[in-house]
Design a protein around this motif. Sequence first.
Motif, PDB file in Angstrom:
ATOM      1  N   VAL A 276      38.867  22.861 -55.803  1.00  7.36           N
ATOM      2  CA  VAL A 276      38.758  22.022 -54.398  1.00  7.36           C
ATOM      3  C   VAL A 276      37.793  21.131 -54.442  1.00  7.36           C
ATOM      4  O   VAL A 276      37.806  20.211 -53.526  1.00  7.36           O
ATOM      5  CB  VAL A 276      38.415  22.931 -53.136  1.00  7.36           C
ATOM      6  CG1 VAL A 276      39.549  24.037 -52.780  1.00  7.36           C
ATOM      7  CG2 VAL A 276      37.066  23.696 -53.373  1.00  7.36           C
ATOM      8  N   VAL A 277      36.885  21.056 -55.415  1.00  5.46           N
ATOM      9  CA  VAL A 277      35.695  19.872 -55.458  1.00  5.46           C
ATOM     10  C   VAL A 277      36.567  18.655 -55.808  1.00  5.46           C
ATOM     11  O   VAL A 277      36.051  17.607 -55.160  1.00  5.46           O
ATOM     12  CB  VAL A 277      34.842  20.210 -56.580  1.00  5.46           C
ATOM     13  CG1 VAL A 277      33.956  18.885 -56.959  1.00  5.46           C
ATOM     14  CG2 VAL A 277      33.952  21.452 -56.239  1.00  5.46           C
ATOM     15  N   PRO A 278      37.477  18.267 -56.393  1.00  4.70           N
ATOM     16  CA  PRO A 278      38.034  17.043 -56.622  1.00  4.70           C
ATOM     17  C   PRO A 278      38.583  16.459 -55.407  1.00  4.70           C
ATOM     18  O   PRO A 278      38.206  15.352 -55.153  1.00  4.70           O
ATOM     19  CB  PRO A 278      39.309  17.078 -57.762  1.00  4.70           C
ATOM     20  CG  PRO A 278      38.761  18.554 -58.480  1.00  4.70           C
ATOM     21  CD  PRO A 278      38.035  19.318 -57.526  1.00  4.70           C
TER      22      PRO A 278
ATOM     23  N   VAL B 213      41.537  22.184 -48.752  1.00  3.35           N
ATOM     24  CA  VAL B 213      40.966  20.666 -48.781  1.00  3.35           C
ATOM     25  C   VAL B 213      41.257  19.929 -47.620  1.00  3.35           C
ATOM     26  O   VAL B 213      40.689  19.333 -46.753  1.00  3.35           O
ATOM     27  CB  VAL B 213      41.162  20.192 -50.005  1.00  3.35           C
ATOM     28  CG1 VAL B 213      40.770  18.605 -49.669  1.00  3.35           C
ATOM     29  CG2 VAL B 213      40.521  20.455 -51.175  1.00  3.35           C
ATOM     30  N   ARG B 214      42.757  20.093 -47.335  1.00  3.20           N
ATOM     31  CA  ARG B 214      43.296  19.263 -46.088  1.00  3.20           C
ATOM     32  C   ARG B 214      42.774  20.262 -44.738  1.00  3.20           C
ATOM     33  O   ARG B 214      42.534  19.258 -43.639  1.00  3.20           O
ATOM     34  CB  ARG B 214      44.806  20.059 -46.138  1.00  3.20           C
ATOM     35  CG  ARG B 214      45.612  18.908 -44.928  1.00  3.20           C
ATOM     36  CD  ARG B 214      47.078  19.139 -45.162  1.00  3.20           C
ATOM     37  NE  ARG B 214      47.696  20.614 -44.855  1.00  3.20           N
ATOM     38  CZ  ARG B 214      48.057  21.285 -45.943  1.00  3.20           C
ATOM     39  NH1 ARG B 214      48.307  20.701 -47.124  1.00  3.20           N
ATOM     40  NH2 ARG B 214      48.655  22.419 -45.746  1.00  3.20           N
ATOM     41  N   VAL B 215      42.470  21.405 -44.635  1.00  5.78           N
ATOM     42  CA  VAL B 215      41.849  22.019 -43.549  1.00  5.78           C
ATOM     43  C   VAL B 215      40.304  21.534 -43.208  1.00  5.78           C
ATOM     44  O   VAL B 215      39.645  21.145 -42.356  1.00  5.78           O
ATOM     45  CB  VAL B 215      42.067  23.437 -43.548  1.00  5.78           C
ATOM     46  CG1 VAL B 215      41.283  24.074 -42.493  1.00  5.78           C
ATOM     47  CG2 VAL B 215      43.652  23.861 -43.400  1.00  5.78           C
ATOM     48  N   THR B 216      39.597  21.703 -44.494  1.00  4.76           N
ATOM     49  CA  THR B 216      38.161  21.676 -44.525  1.00  4.76           C
ATOM     50  C   THR B 216      37.685  20.224 -44.541  1.00  4.76           C
ATOM     51  O   THR B 216      36.833  19.730 -43.689  1.00  4.76           O
ATOM     52  CB  THR B 216      37.581  22.280 -45.681  1.00  4.76           C
ATOM     53  OG1 THR B 216      38.072  23.548 -45.964  1.00  4.76           O
ATOM     54  CG2 THR B 216      35.996  22.367 -45.806  1.00  4.76           C
TER      55      THR B 216
ATOM     56  N   PRO C 291      41.321  31.374 -50.142  1.00  2.28           N
ATOM     57  CA  PRO C 291      42.028  30.472 -50.091  1.00  2.28           C
ATOM     58  C   PRO C 291      41.534  29.125 -50.857  1.00  2.28           C
ATOM     59  O   PRO C 291      42.376  28.325 -51.430  1.00  2.28           O
ATOM     60  CB  PRO C 291      42.133  30.137 -48.561  1.00  2.28           C
ATOM     61  CG  PRO C 291      40.789  30.505 -48.189  1.00  2.28           C
ATOM     62  CD  PRO C 291      40.405  31.866 -48.943  1.00  2.28           C
ATOM     63  N   HIS C 292      40.421  29.182 -51.093  1.00  2.08           N
ATOM     64  CA  HIS C 292      40.011  27.954 -51.928  1.00  2.08           C
ATOM     65  C   HIS C 292      40.468  27.971 -53.570  1.00  2.08           C
ATOM     66  O   HIS C 292      40.437  26.990 -54.356  1.00  2.08           O
ATOM     67  CB  HIS C 292      38.674  27.628 -51.961  1.00  2.08           C
ATOM     68  CG  HIS C 292      37.425  28.681 -52.438  1.00  2.08           C
ATOM     69  ND1 HIS C 292      37.578  29.949 -51.859  1.00  2.08           N
ATOM     70  CD2 HIS C 292      36.833  29.054 -53.887  1.00  2.08           C
ATOM     71  CE1 HIS C 292      36.904  30.844 -52.698  1.00  2.08           C
ATOM     72  NE2 HIS C 292      36.294  30.350 -53.750  1.00  2.08           N
ATOM     73  N   LEU C 293      40.847  29.430 -54.036  1.00  4.64           N
ATOM     74  CA  LEU C 293      41.503  29.542 -55.318  1.00  4.64           C
ATOM     75  C   LEU C 293      42.872  29.752 -55.284  1.00  4.64           C
ATOM     76  O   LEU C 293      43.797  29.005 -56.002  1.00  4.64           O
ATOM     77  CB  LEU C 293      40.930  30.956 -55.850  1.00  4.64           C
ATOM     78  CG  LEU C 293      39.353  31.095 -56.088  1.00  4.64           C
ATOM     79  CD1 LEU C 293      39.136  32.459 -56.424  1.00  4.64           C
ATOM     80  CD2 LEU C 293      39.200  29.981 -57.175  1.00  4.64           C
ATOM     81  N   SER C 294      43.591  30.448 -54.018  1.00  4.79           N
ATOM     82  CA  SER C 294      44.903  30.716 -53.916  1.00  4.79           C
ATOM     83  C   SER C 294      45.754  29.379 -53.398  1.00  4.79           C
ATOM     84  O   SER C 294      46.756  29.019 -53.877  1.00  4.79           O
ATOM     85  CB  SER C 294      45.353  31.811 -53.350  1.00  4.79           C
ATOM     86  OG  SER C 294      44.632  31.723 -51.834  1.00  4.79           O
TER      87      SER C 294
END
Length: 269
Positions: free
Chosen positions: A38-40, A260-263, A251-254
């Motif tokens: 999720v970092v990118p 990313v879209r939510v956060t 969810p950050h893995l799966s």
Amino acid sequence: MAEIRVNGVSLYYEARGAGPGVVLVHGSWSDADSWARVVPGLAEQATVVTYDRRGHSRSEDLLTQGSVHEDAADLAGLIEGLGLAPVFVCGESYGSLVTLRLAAARPDLFRGLAVHEPPGTAMLLADPDLRPIGTAFADRISAVRELLEQAESAAAAELFVESLAFGPGAWEQLPAPIRHTYVRNAPTYLDELRDPDALDLDLTALTGFAEPALLTQSDDSAPMYGEVLDMIDLALPKAERYLYAGAGHAPHLSQPEEWVRVTLPRALG
């Protein structure tokens, strides 16, 4: 490799991107690398900081009994030391409890937060109506703790993954480096279990946190997480809920694109 010394310990951290600050706090057993998917996406519009909590992977291990109070103080020191305040903080699992504890104590450091499925077992055990749910979860934790007390780190990590985190058969599906990380960091989970405050929160103190708070869970995770989030939701003045479908405890893995879209919009404020 970047390090920062805070609260008497050297912490490994990485910073990427430019823009408003976002700090990601990993959960039990893992480390900063757990956020790699999720970092990118976040770093396209934000300055993203990940770090290994004390005793985990590349951060210093003082070989003393750790506590959630130290973890919260470390997070505060990281935010202040890197000049990020006020910052948006995302916590996952146990990292959610660290995030919420600091938010209650130092709201001035935050402009908002997002937490996913904090394992607040002690909160459930303190409520007579919810005690059966808390007890069932605590029993599964006890089996993992017994293996850790016997220094059976690999067996404990596998049992944790399959009975508490991701479900039967998940251990063999994890990439080898992740399995190695879990075994390496196993003693830190025993520290958390020995800390009487680790799986608890002061809900009254949380009522003073006036910034936006995103509370998330997955529809296929243990029901106890929803009960814990209900209690936190009632305490936070500006709480918002989001339910992931089939994303499990991470969810950050799966489902990193959805995460990313939510956060990201909440992080940008």
